[in-house]
Structures are given as C-alpha cells and as structure tokens.
Write a protein that holds these residues in place. Structure first.
Motif, short mmCIF file in Angstrom:
data_model
loop_
_atom_site.label_atom_id
_atom_site.label_comp_id
_atom_site.label_asym_id
_atom_site.label_seq_id
_atom_site.Cartn_x
_atom_site.Cartn_y
_atom_site.Cartn_z
N VAL A 94 0.86 -1.19 0.00
CA VAL A 94 0.00 0.00 0.00
C VAL A 94 0.89 1.23 0.00
CG1 VAL A 94 -1.87 1.26 1.12
CG2 VAL A 94 -1.77 -1.25 1.30
N ASN A 95 0.88 1.95 -1.10
CA ASN A 95 1.64 3.20 -1.23
C ASN A 95 0.77 4.34 -0.72
OD1 ASN A 95 4.19 2.43 -2.50
ND2 ASN A 95 2.93 1.81 -4.24
N CYS A 96 0.97 4.70 0.54
CA CYS A 96 0.09 5.68 1.18
C CYS A 96 0.80 7.00 1.51
CB CYS A 96 -0.49 5.09 2.47
SG CYS A 96 -1.72 6.13 3.29
N ALA A 97 2.10 6.97 1.71
CA ALA A 97 2.82 8.20 2.10
C ALA A 97 2.66 9.28 1.03
CB ALA A 97 4.30 7.88 2.31
N GLY A 98 2.50 10.51 1.47
CA GLY A 98 2.34 11.60 0.50
C GLY A 98 2.49 12.96 1.16
N VAL A 99 2.65 13.97 0.31
CA VAL A 99 2.71 15.36 0.78
C VAL A 99 1.78 16.21 -0.07
CG1 VAL A 99 5.08 15.21 1.64
CG2 VAL A 99 4.67 15.92 -0.72
N ALA A 100 1.33 17.33 0.51
CA ALA A 100 0.49 18.28 -0.22
C ALA A 100 1.07 19.67 -0.01
CB ALA A 100 -0.96 18.22 0.27
N LEU A 101 1.81 20.13 -0.99
CA LEU A 101 2.44 21.45 -0.94
C LEU A 101 1.70 22.35 -1.92
CD1 LEU A 101 6.15 20.26 -0.89
CD2 LEU A 101 4.68 20.81 1.06
N ILE A 158 -1.33 -4.61 -5.08
CA ILE A 158 -0.76 -3.28 -4.89
C ILE A 158 -1.91 -2.27 -4.91
CG2 ILE A 158 0.76 -1.50 -5.82
CD1 ILE A 158 2.45 -3.72 -7.04
N ILE A 159 -1.95 -1.43 -3.87
CA ILE A 159 -2.97 -0.39 -3.79
C ILE A 159 -2.27 0.95 -3.61
CG2 ILE A 159 -4.98 0.50 -2.57
CD1 ILE A 159 -4.12 -3.09 -1.96
N ASN A 160 -2.50 1.85 -4.53
CA ASN A 160 -1.91 3.18 -4.49
C ASN A 160 -2.94 4.20 -3.99
OD1 ASN A 160 0.61 2.39 -5.69
ND2 ASN A 160 -0.45 2.28 -7.67
N ILE A 161 -2.59 4.95 -2.96
CA ILE A 161 -3.50 5.98 -2.48
C ILE A 161 -3.31 7.22 -3.34
CG2 ILE A 161 -4.29 7.35 -0.53
CD1 ILE A 161 -4.69 4.30 -0.25
N ALA A 162 -4.28 7.48 -4.18
CA ALA A 162 -4.27 8.65 -5.06
C ALA A 162 -5.13 9.73 -4.41
CB ALA A 162 -4.76 8.28 -6.46
N ASN A 178 -0.46 -12.82 -11.75
CA ASN A 178 -1.39 -12.95 -10.63
C ASN A 178 -1.26 -11.78 -9.65
OD1 ASN A 178 -3.54 -14.35 -9.38
ND2 ASN A 178 -2.14 -15.45 -8.03
N ILE A 179 -0.97 -10.61 -10.21
CA ILE A 179 -0.84 -9.38 -9.42
C ILE A 179 -1.90 -8.39 -9.89
CG2 ILE A 179 0.66 -7.42 -8.85
CD1 ILE A 179 3.05 -9.29 -9.55
N THR A 180 -2.65 -7.84 -8.97
CA THR A 180 -3.59 -6.77 -9.30
C THR A 180 -3.07 -5.45 -8.73
OG1 THR A 180 -4.96 -7.14 -7.33
CG2 THR A 180 -5.56 -8.32 -9.36
N VAL A 181 -3.33 -4.38 -9.46
CA VAL A 181 -2.89 -3.04 -9.05
C VAL A 181 -4.07 -2.09 -9.19
CG1 VAL A 181 -1.16 -1.25 -9.34
CG2 VAL A 181 -0.61 -3.61 -9.99
N ASN A 182 -4.42 -1.44 -8.09
CA ASN A 182 -5.55 -0.52 -8.09
C ASN A 182 -5.21 0.75 -7.32
OD1 ASN A 182 -7.90 -2.10 -9.35
ND2 ASN A 182 -7.10 -3.56 -7.84
N ALA A 183 -5.98 1.80 -7.56
CA ALA A 183 -5.82 3.06 -6.84
C ALA A 183 -7.08 3.36 -6.03
CB ALA A 183 -5.54 4.20 -7.82
N VAL A 184 -6.89 4.10 -4.96
CA VAL A 184 -8.00 4.60 -4.14
C VAL A 184 -7.86 6.11 -4.08
CG1 VAL A 184 -8.98 4.67 -1.83
CG2 VAL A 184 -8.23 2.49 -2.79
#
Length: 257
Positions: free
Chosen positions: A96-103, A145-149, A185-191
């Motif tokens: 889960v790629n969750c880390a982020g910044v908002a500048l 894999i889940i990417n936090i968008a 057998n890998i799925t990749v999605n965004a939230v």
C-alpha cells in the motif's frame, strides 16, 4: 487466475503487507485494520516514535511487525527496505503506497523545490516501491498493490497544481502496472479519497472553509480514515481478485458533477 471463492470475513491472516506512511492518518487506519484481519505488517515511515507506538498496538492483535524508517524517494533505501522485509517474512503479498505530501500554491508562484518534492514523494517513491516489491511479487506469482491517489487526480483543484499532477500520474501508473503484471497474478488498483478527517485534515478544513467545502459534496460530509482503510482492505483481499487497474473514488459524490 481462477475464481475459488473468498473469505467472507475479509481475513488476510496468511498475508504480509507493506504500508508506507503507516505512522499516522490513513496509513495508520490501514495497518490497524489489516492487523485486525490477521496480516503481518511492515510499517514504513519517517516518524520513528509514532511508528513504534502503532506497532505496539498491532502486536496486541497478534500481528508480527517490522518498523522501517526510510526516505523512500531514494532507490538504495527502497532496495534495502525490501530486502529487510523479505529477510524477515520471506515475502510481501500486499503493498500500500500511502505516504504523501500536499504542498499548495498558485501555479505561477509554486517553487520548483515544492514541485520536485511533491513528485518525489507522491510519484517517484510509489513507483520505486512498486518496481522493487513488484519484482518479488512476480517471483511469487502473487500480489496486491494499492496506491492511495486522490480526487485531485481526477479533477482540478485551486492551488493544487503539483498535487493534482502527481495524483493523476499515480492513477496512470496504476493502470500500466495493472496491465503488465496481471499475467503474474498481481492486481494493481488506486483509491482516491476526498477530504479525510485525519488530524491534519481536521485542522486544514476547520471552520468556514470546511463548511463551504462540505456543501459541494453530495453526501454533505468529509470522509474518515477508517472508510478509506475499508476500501483498501477489500482491494487487498481475495474478494477483489477480478478488480484490476481501477481508480476507486471515495468522495461522497464530489467528482460526479
């Protein structure tokens, strides 16, 4: 990938999950829910003290944890943390790629430094993690894999030129990885959440500015970290094996207008 049914309690007890930004906010809600559902957790964050506190809480649920303090925008750091994770657990099932910044700033005023930092944390780091964790998943012929968008990856928001650009790119990256790695057998999605009431969210959207924003959301409120975590759990579970390359928008209807 054949359909073999799924655990209706959404348990992921045989899984190892690596979550970035795990010490606070949405990331913390995700690792707590994952632990409750039986997963072992690799916590990645730059907030050492907070990460250790979260790990203790996860341990109380019976989860085995590994805390890693790294700057994930650096290739060597990502390679090292992946190897340490594999050495401890033998595999990584969920990323889960969750880390982020908002500048935030107007497009004509934003500094190149803020632009570059936004792209490094919000785009480069998720790509590096997806690449090097993805290599291990390909070897194991399994992965989620889940990417936090963000809703900012779908629509334009004032003063969000760097943030919107980075999140739109994450959604595009998600689709390419989903296409290329499905055969393994890998799925990749965004939230993509709307405003979420983390501690930072509560402060940023307090008072009149928050009330004005809520009026633009059809359901009339902001979201909570636990609601994002629930969607991530679903996408990480075998119930979502047929969902691949999607952008799961959690915005109360904000982007439908």
């Amino acid at each position: 990938m054949e359909f073999t049914g799924f655990n209706k309690d959404f348990m992921i007890g045989d899984k190892v999950a690596l979550v970035t930004g795990a010490a606070s906010g949405i990331g913390k809600a995700i690792v707590k829910l994952f632990a409750e559902k039986g997963a072992n957790i690799i916590l990645v964050d730059i907030l050492d003290d907070k990460m250790a506190e979260v790990a203790k809480e996860l341990n109380s649920h019976g989860s085995d944890t590994l805390c890693l303090n790294y700057d994930i925008t650096k290739t060597d750091n990502v390679k090292d943390l992946v190897e340490k994770s594999i050495n401890k657990f033998g595999k990584i099932d969920i990323l889960v790629n969750c880390a982020g910044v908002a500048l935030l700033d107007n497009a004509e005023e934003i500094s190149e430094e803020d632009w570059d930092k936004t792209m490094a944390v919000n785009l480069r780091a998720p790509f590096l993690l997806s690449k090097y964790v993805g290599q291990k998943m390909i070897e194991n012929n399994y992965g989620k894999i889940i990417n936090i968008a963000s809703q900012a990856g779908v629509i334009a928001l004032d003063r969000h030129v760097a943030y919107c650009s980075s999140k739109a790119a994450i959604i595009g990256m998600t689709k390419v990885l989903a296409l290329e790695w499905a055969e393994h057998n890998i799925t990749v999605n965004a939230v993509s959440p709307t405003v979420i009431l983390t501690e930072l969210g509560k402060n940023a959207w307090a008072g009149e500015v928050g009330e004005a924003m809520k009026k633009k959301i059809p359901v009339g409120r902001f979201g909570y970290p636990e609601e994002v975590a629930a969607s991530v759990l679903y996408l990480a579970s075998d119930a979502a094996d047929m969902i691949n390359g999607t952008n799961f928008v959690i915005d109360g209807g904000y982007t439908i207008k």
